[in-house]
Design a protein around this motif. Sequence first.
Motif, PDB file in Angstrom:
ATOM      1  N   VAL A   1       0.856  -1.186   0.000  1.00 42.21           N
ATOM      2  CA  VAL A   1       0.000   0.000   0.000  1.00 42.21           C
ATOM      3  C   VAL A   1       0.890   1.232   0.000  1.00 42.21           C
ATOM      4  N   SER A   2       0.744   2.070  -1.007  1.00 41.91           N
ATOM      5  CA  SER A   2       1.627   3.229  -1.128  1.00 41.91           C
ATOM      6  C   SER A   2       1.068   4.481  -0.481  1.00 41.91           C
ATOM      7  N   ALA A   3      -0.246   4.550  -0.316  1.00 42.26           N
ATOM      8  CA  ALA A   3      -0.834   5.766   0.238  1.00 42.26           C
ATOM      9  C   ALA A   3      -2.206   5.453   0.816  1.00 42.26           C
ATOM     10  N   SER A   4      -2.660   6.313   1.687  1.00 41.79           N
ATOM     11  CA  SER A   4      -3.996   6.186   2.241  1.00 41.79           C
ATOM     12  C   SER A   4      -4.798   7.425   1.893  1.00 41.79           C
ATOM     13  N   ARG A   5      -6.102   7.265   1.838  1.00 42.22           N
ATOM     14  CA  ARG A   5      -6.977   8.385   1.552  1.00 42.22           C
ATOM     15  C   ARG A   5      -7.371   9.038   2.863  1.00 42.22           C
ATOM     16  N   VAL A   6      -7.052  10.310   3.027  1.00 43.16           N
ATOM     17  CA  VAL A   6      -7.390  11.052   4.237  1.00 43.16           C
ATOM     18  C   VAL A   6      -8.788  11.642   4.057  1.00 43.16           C
ATOM     19  N   ASP A   7      -9.638  11.447   5.063  1.00 40.21           N
ATOM     20  CA  ASP A   7     -11.014  11.922   4.969  1.00 40.21           C
ATOM     21  C   ASP A   7     -11.453  12.522   6.303  1.00 40.21           C
ATOM     22  N   GLU A   8     -11.942  13.744   6.270  1.00 40.52           N
ATOM     23  CA  GLU A   8     -12.299  14.474   7.482  1.00 40.52           C
ATOM     24  C   GLU A   8     -13.463  13.838   8.234  1.00 40.52           C
ATOM     25  N   ARG A   9     -14.238  12.989   7.566  1.00 41.75           N
ATOM     26  CA  ARG A   9     -15.350  12.325   8.251  1.00 41.75           C
ATOM     27  C   ARG A   9     -14.862  11.321   9.281  1.00 41.75           C
ATOM     28  N   LEU A  10     -13.566  10.981   9.231  1.00 43.52           N
ATOM     29  CA  LEU A  10     -12.989  10.036  10.186  1.00 43.52           C
ATOM     30  C   LEU A  10     -12.266  10.724  11.338  1.00 43.52           C
ATOM     31  N   ARG A  11     -12.347  12.051  11.409  1.00 45.74           N
ATOM     32  CA  ARG A  11     -11.651  12.781  12.478  1.00 45.74           C
ATOM     33  C   ARG A  11     -12.254  12.445  13.849  1.00 45.74           C
ATOM     34  N   ASP A  12     -11.510  12.773  14.891  1.00 46.75           N
ATOM     35  CA  ASP A  12     -11.988  12.543  16.254  1.00 46.75           C
ATOM     36  C   ASP A  12     -13.169  13.449  16.549  1.00 46.75           C
ATOM     37  N   ARG A  13     -13.946  13.077  17.537  1.00 46.97           N
ATOM     38  CA  ARG A  13     -15.058  13.921  17.975  1.00 46.97           C
ATOM     39  C   ARG A  13     -14.531  15.237  18.529  1.00 46.97           C
ATOM     40  N   ASP A  14     -15.121  16.327  18.123  1.00 48.04           N
ATOM     41  CA  ASP A  14     -14.766  17.654  18.627  1.00 48.04           C
ATOM     42  C   ASP A  14     -15.538  17.897  19.921  1.00 48.04           C
ATOM     43  N   ILE A  15     -14.830  18.110  21.036  1.00 53.61           N
ATOM     44  CA  ILE A  15     -15.525  18.361  22.298  1.00 53.61           C
ATOM     45  C   ILE A  15     -15.515  19.837  22.667  1.00 53.61           C
ATOM     46  N   GLY A  16     -15.189  20.685  21.693  1.00 57.91           N
ATOM     47  CA  GLY A  16     -15.361  22.119  21.860  1.00 57.91           C
ATOM     48  C   GLY A  16     -14.604  22.704  23.034  1.00 57.91           C
ATOM     49  N   SER A  17     -15.303  23.508  23.835  1.00 59.80           N
ATOM     50  CA  SER A  17     -14.664  24.242  24.929  1.00 59.80           C
ATOM     51  C   SER A  17     -14.208  23.343  26.071  1.00 59.80           C
ATOM     52  N   LEU A  18     -14.571  22.070  26.039  1.00 60.41           N
ATOM     53  CA  LEU A  18     -14.142  21.147  27.098  1.00 60.41           C
ATOM     54  C   LEU A  18     -12.786  20.519  26.804  1.00 60.41           C
ATOM     55  N   HIS A  19     -12.218  20.792  25.616  1.00 64.18           N
ATOM     56  CA  HIS A  19     -10.924  20.209  25.273  1.00 64.18           C
ATOM     57  C   HIS A  19      -9.849  20.699  26.247  1.00 64.18           C
ATOM     58  N   GLY A  20      -8.979  19.780  26.651  1.00 66.08           N
ATOM     59  CA  GLY A  20      -7.896  20.114  27.568  1.00 66.08           C
ATOM     60  C   GLY A  20      -8.273  20.019  29.027  1.00 66.08           C
ATOM     61  N   LEU A  21      -9.522  19.633  29.311  1.00 68.92           N
ATOM     62  CA  LEU A  21      -9.955  19.470  30.699  1.00 68.92           C
ATOM     63  C   LEU A  21     -10.082  17.989  31.040  1.00 68.92           C
ATOM     64  N   THR A  22      -9.670  17.649  32.250  1.00 71.85           N
ATOM     65  CA  THR A  22      -9.955  16.316  32.765  1.00 71.85           C
ATOM     66  C   THR A  22     -11.408  16.273  33.221  1.00 71.85           C
ATOM     67  N   GLU A  23     -11.879  15.101  33.562  1.00 73.65           N
ATOM     68  CA  GLU A  23     -13.241  14.989  34.090  1.00 73.65           C
ATOM     69  C   GLU A  23     -13.419  15.866  35.325  1.00 73.65           C
ATOM     70  N   LEU A  24     -12.394  15.909  36.189  1.00 70.70           N
ATOM     71  CA  LEU A  24     -12.455  16.756  37.381  1.00 70.70           C
ATOM     72  C   LEU A  24     -12.547  18.223  36.991  1.00 70.70           C
ATOM     73  N   GLY A  25     -11.742  18.639  36.013  1.00 68.70           N
ATOM     74  CA  GLY A  25     -11.772  20.027  35.576  1.00 68.70           C
ATOM     75  C   GLY A  25     -13.106  20.411  34.990  1.00 68.70           C
ATOM     76  N   TRP A  26     -13.684  19.501  34.237  1.00 69.04           N
ATOM     77  CA  TRP A  26     -14.989  19.752  33.656  1.00 69.04           C
ATOM     78  C   TRP A  26     -16.041  19.938  34.744  1.00 69.04           C
ATOM     79  N   ARG A  27     -16.011  19.068  35.738  1.00 71.54           N
ATOM     80  CA  ARG A  27     -17.016  19.144  36.803  1.00 71.54           C
ATOM     81  C   ARG A  27     -16.894  20.442  37.599  1.00 71.54           C
ATOM     82  N   ARG A  28     -15.669  20.885  37.814  1.00 70.84           N
ATOM     83  CA  ARG A  28     -15.464  22.090  38.622  1.00 70.84           C
ATOM     84  C   ARG A  28     -15.712  23.373  37.830  1.00 70.84           C
TER      85      ARG A  28
END
Length: 210
Positions: free
Chosen positions: A81-108
């Motif tokens: 396989v020489s290459a793969s097709r990159v497709d934005e539909r396979l990107r990770d879920r966007d968690i918006g303003s909660l990115h970079g917070l742990t569960e504890l940080g989110w709760r507080r």
Amino acid sequence: MVRHGESAGNAAAARAALAESEVFDSGTRDPDSPLTELGRRQAGAVGAWLAGRPERRWTVWCSPYLRARETADIALRGTTVSASRVDERLRDRDIGSLHGLTELGWRRRYPEELARRERLGRFYYRPPGGESWTDVALRLRTLLPELDGHVLVFAHDIVVVMMRYVLDNLDENAILAIEKNQIRNASISRWERSGSRLVRAGYNETAHLG
């Protein structure tokens, strides 16, 4: 489907949770988080698994996020396989303003969002500026008609989970119960064609990681 190997973001989040910190920082934007050394070894193990299937003519699809692309690049070394097709539909879920917070940080810091998630349920909850699980499912439903033959997908845990939701024709309660067992880094999930359907042949498999 292959979940990417351990990323710098995964490692930073795990360290922050152990330290009971409210935040974590991988040093980059989420799309640019690279594999750790462990993640690179995990990707190599996926490559060894693929080497045992030389008869397959893979069509490869990949998330645009760096951790998935690095996993694919490492795993595909030594294959035809020489290459793969990159497709934005396979990107990770966007968690918006909660990115970079742990569960504890989110709760507080966002108790009102916690209350909203509890009211709506994790399946339908969409964080501010982010996506719900169902948003990810909708992406995948548009992608599936384009997949044909022996397909290899490098993506993220929620993408694997929601692909199972779609392909196995599950409901909210069923997928919530399944998701309690986290998709492991560099795990492999498989479906095989049976008539007009794709039937699950393996899920969250890690035997190849040793």
